[in-house]
Design a protein around this motif. Structure first.
Motif, PDB file in Angstrom:
ATOM      1  N   ASP A  35       0.830  -1.204   0.000  1.00 51.52           N
ATOM      2  CA  ASP A  35       0.000   0.000   0.000  1.00 51.52           C
ATOM      3  C   ASP A  35       0.868   1.259   0.000  1.00 51.52           C
ATOM      4  O   ASP A  35       0.547   2.254  -0.667  1.00 51.52           O
ATOM      5  CB  ASP A  35      -0.914   0.007   1.225  1.00 51.52           C
ATOM      6  CG  ASP A  35      -2.005  -1.055   1.150  1.00 51.52           C
ATOM      7  OD1 ASP A  35      -2.254  -1.549   0.027  1.00 51.52           O
ATOM      8  OD2 ASP A  35      -2.582  -1.398   2.205  1.00 51.52           O
ATOM      9  N   PHE A  36       1.935   1.223   0.764  1.00 53.45           N
ATOM     10  CA  PHE A  36       2.857   2.365   0.862  1.00 53.45           C
ATOM     11  C   PHE A  36       3.411   2.713  -0.519  1.00 53.45           C
ATOM     12  O   PHE A  36       3.469   3.883  -0.917  1.00 53.45           O
ATOM     13  CB  PHE A  36       4.001   2.008   1.829  1.00 53.45           C
ATOM     14  CG  PHE A  36       4.943   3.138   2.136  1.00 53.45           C
ATOM     15  CD1 PHE A  36       4.620   4.095   3.086  1.00 53.45           C
ATOM     16  CD2 PHE A  36       6.171   3.236   1.493  1.00 53.45           C
ATOM     17  CE1 PHE A  36       5.487   5.133   3.377  1.00 53.45           C
ATOM     18  CE2 PHE A  36       7.045   4.265   1.780  1.00 53.45           C
ATOM     19  CZ  PHE A  36       6.702   5.213   2.733  1.00 53.45           C
ATOM     20  N   VAL A  37       3.787   1.690  -1.268  1.00 50.92           N
ATOM     21  CA  VAL A  37       4.329   1.908  -2.611  1.00 50.92           C
ATOM     22  C   VAL A  37       3.208   2.289  -3.578  1.00 50.92           C
ATOM     23  O   VAL A  37       3.363   3.206  -4.404  1.00 50.92           O
ATOM     24  CB  VAL A  37       5.064   0.639  -3.104  1.00 50.92           C
ATOM     25  CG1 VAL A  37       5.451   0.778  -4.581  1.00 50.92           C
ATOM     26  CG2 VAL A  37       6.294   0.371  -2.242  1.00 50.92           C
ATOM     27  N   ARG A  38       2.064   1.635  -3.472  1.00 52.01           N
ATOM     28  CA  ARG A  38       0.952   1.892  -4.394  1.00 52.01           C
ATOM     29  C   ARG A  38       0.469   3.335  -4.289  1.00 52.01           C
ATOM     30  O   ARG A  38       0.085   3.941  -5.293  1.00 52.01           O
ATOM     31  CB  ARG A  38      -0.198   0.911  -4.095  1.00 52.01           C
ATOM     32  CG  ARG A  38      -1.319   0.931  -5.142  1.00 52.01           C
ATOM     33  CD  ARG A  38      -2.413  -0.068  -4.811  1.00 52.01           C
ATOM     34  NE  ARG A  38      -1.895  -1.435  -4.754  1.00 52.01           N
ATOM     35  CZ  ARG A  38      -1.861  -2.185  -3.665  1.00 52.01           C
ATOM     36  NH1 ARG A  38      -2.333  -1.699  -2.510  1.00 52.01           N
ATOM     37  NH2 ARG A  38      -1.386  -3.414  -3.706  1.00 52.01           N
ATOM     38  N   ARG A  39       0.503   3.887  -3.095  1.00 46.25           N
ATOM     39  CA  ARG A  39       0.042   5.270  -2.911  1.00 46.25           C
ATOM     40  C   ARG A  39       1.114   6.303  -3.261  1.00 46.25           C
ATOM     41  O   ARG A  39       0.905   7.496  -3.097  1.00 46.25           O
ATOM     42  CB  ARG A  39      -0.403   5.471  -1.460  1.00 46.25           C
ATOM     43  CG  ARG A  39      -1.724   4.785  -1.131  1.00 46.25           C
ATOM     44  CD  ARG A  39      -2.278   5.275   0.193  1.00 46.25           C
ATOM     45  NE  ARG A  39      -1.439   4.878   1.308  1.00 46.25           N
ATOM     46  CZ  ARG A  39      -1.588   3.744   1.994  1.00 46.25           C
ATOM     47  NH1 ARG A  39      -2.537   2.890   1.648  1.00 46.25           N
ATOM     48  NH2 ARG A  39      -0.793   3.458   3.007  1.00 46.25           N
ATOM     49  N   GLY A  40       2.265   5.836  -3.740  1.00 48.72           N
ATOM     50  CA  GLY A  40       3.309   6.758  -4.158  1.00 48.72           C
ATOM     51  C   GLY A  40       4.144   7.306  -3.027  1.00 48.72           C
ATOM     52  O   GLY A  40       4.930   8.239  -3.233  1.00 48.72           O
ATOM     53  N   ARG A  41       4.007   6.730  -1.838  1.00 50.74           N
ATOM     54  CA  ARG A  41       4.817   7.200  -0.705  1.00 50.74           C
ATOM     55  C   ARG A  41       6.268   6.734  -0.833  1.00 50.74           C
ATOM     56  O   ARG A  41       7.182   7.316  -0.245  1.00 50.74           O
ATOM     57  CB  ARG A  41       4.226   6.678   0.613  1.00 50.74           C
ATOM     58  CG  ARG A  41       2.799   7.134   0.885  1.00 50.74           C
ATOM     59  CD  ARG A  41       2.749   8.616   1.227  1.00 50.74           C
ATOM     60  NE  ARG A  41       3.511   8.900   2.435  1.00 50.74           N
ATOM     61  CZ  ARG A  41       3.035   8.815   3.670  1.00 50.74           C
ATOM     62  NH1 ARG A  41       1.774   8.418   3.863  1.00 50.74           N
ATOM     63  NH2 ARG A  41       3.780   9.117   4.711  1.00 50.74           N
ATOM     64  N   GLY A  42       6.488   5.669  -1.580  1.00 48.74           N
ATOM     65  CA  GLY A  42       7.825   5.131  -1.783  1.00 48.74           C
ATOM     66  C   GLY A  42       7.870   4.331  -3.070  1.00 48.74           C
ATOM     67  O   GLY A  42       6.849   4.146  -3.734  1.00 48.74           O
ATOM     68  N   ALA A  43       9.073   3.894  -3.426  1.00 50.62           N
ATOM     69  CA  ALA A  43       9.255   3.111  -4.652  1.00 50.62           C
ATOM     70  C   ALA A  43       9.789   1.734  -4.298  1.00 50.62           C
ATOM     71  O   ALA A  43      10.516   1.567  -3.311  1.00 50.62           O
ATOM     72  CB  ALA A  43      10.222   3.824  -5.591  1.00 50.62           C
TER      73      ALA A  43
END
Length: 286
Positions: A35-43
Motif C-alpha cells: 500500500d505504501f508503494v501503491r500510494r506513491g509514498r515510496g518506490a
C-alpha cells in the motif's frame, strides 16, 4: 503513529532506503508495504528495496544495480581526502556472477565486477573499505590512488602492517599496501611526498623538530610545510607557524611552505621550487 508514518520514519533513519525483508522483520505487514508503494509514498526497487523519493541517490543506484557503492564513490562518502579534479562518477561493485546491472544505456558510471576482498553483510549497499581500496588501485591514476590509500589509512585507522597483510588480488593493490605510511595529515602531503620519494630522495613525514611536527623533511635539512585548505586560517595558528619557521631557520633548516592552491593548481611551480632547493644542496647537512 499510523503504519505509513512508521515506515517513513524507519526509512528516513536509514538514508531513505531499506530492504523489504528488514521492514517485515520489524513487524510491518507485506500488505502495508504494498500500500505504501501503491500510494506513491515510496518506490519498490528490484522487488526487494523500499525507497523514499528523496532516498540517498548513491544507495538507491546501488540497489537498482544489485551492487554496492565502491571505489572513489565510497571514499567520498566516508570523507577521505580526494583531489578536486578526481572522478565524480558513481562506482559500483558487483560480483562476477551477478546478473545484469540493469542501469540502462545512458548510465555514466563505472562497474567493478570482482570477487570481494573482504566479506560484507548480504544486504549492505556500501562496499567494504578493503574492496574500495582494491578498486581504487586499478581504477584511479597512481598518484590519486596513493592519496586515497593514505587518507583511508589515517581516516579508517588502518595500520600499514594490516594493509600489507591483506590478501589483495592484484599487483597494484599489493604495491600500494607496501608504500602507504598512514602519516599524511592530508592528501596534499601525499601529492608532494610521493613524487619526491619516487625520485629516490629520502623523505620523512611528521618528524618532530623544535617541539612541533613538520609535514615532510627531505634529506637532513629541507623542511616542507603544507598549508591545507582548512588549516592555518586563524591568526593564532598563523602566528605559531611563523614562530616555528623562524626557530627552524635558526637551527639550520631551510623551510619551504606551500598553500593548498599552489599544490593543487600549480604543482609544476612547486616541484620546480623544491628541485632548485635540492640543486643548491639545502637538504644536505653541511
Amino acid at each position: 503513529m499510523d503504519v505509513d508514518e512508521r515506515i517513513g520514519q524507519w526509512l528516513r533513519a536509514r538514508n531513505g532506503i531499506e530492504h523489504r525483508d528488514t521492514l517485515i522483520r520489524a513487524g510491518i505487514p507485506v500488505t502495508r508495504l504494498r500500500d505504501f508503494v501503491r500510494r506513491g509514498r515510496g518506490a519498490l526497487i528490484r522487488r526487494a528495496w523500499i525507497a523514499l523519493p528523496d532516498a540517498d541517490p548513491d544507495l538507491a543506484l546501488a540497489a537498482r544495480a544489485g551492487g554496492r557503492v565502491t571505489c572513489i564513490a565510497l571514499a567520498r562518502r566516508r570523507g577521505w581526502w580526494i583531489p578536486p579534479a578526481a572522478d565524480a562518477r558513481p562506482h559500483l561493485h558487483l560480483r562476477p556472477a551477478a546478473g545484469s546491472a540493469g542501469l540502462g544505456p545512458g548510465w555514466d558510471g563505472v562497474l567493478h565486477w570482482t570477487q570481494p576482498v573482504a566479506p560484507t553483510p548480504g544486504r549492505a549497499l556500501e562496499g567494504t573499505v578493503e574492496d574500495a581500496l582494491a578498486h581504487i588501485a586499478v581504477c584511479q591514476p597512481p598518484d590519486v590512488a596513493r592519496v586515497l590509500w593514505e587518507s583511508a589509512a589515517r581516516k579508517e585507522g588502518l595500520a600499514p602492517e594490516y594493509l600489507r597483510a591483506v590478501r589483495w588480488r592484484g599487483p597494484a593493490a599489493r604495491e600500494l599496501a607496501h608504500i602507504v605510511t598512514g602519516l599524511s595529515d592530508s592528501g596534499l602531503e601525499t601529492l608532494v611526498v610521493a613524487p619526491l620519494a619516487r625520485s629516490g630522495l629520502r623523505v620523512r613525514q611528521q618528524v618532530k623538530i623544535a617541539g612541533r611536527f613538520v609535514d615532510a623533511l627531505v634529506g637532513d635539512l629541507l623542511v616542507l610545510q603544507i598549508d591545507g585548505f582548512e588549516f592555518h586560517s586563524a591568526s593564532a595558528d598563523r602566528t605559531r607557524d611563523i614562530a616555528h619557521d623562524a626557530e627552524l631557520r635558526l637551527r639550520g633548516y631551510t623551510v619551504l611552505r606551500f598553500s593548498y592552491a599552489q599544490i593543487v593548481h600549480d604543482w609544476p611551480t612547486v616541484e620546480a621550487t623544491i628541485r632548485r632547493a635540492l640543486a643548491l644542496g639545502l637538504h644536505a647537512a653541511r
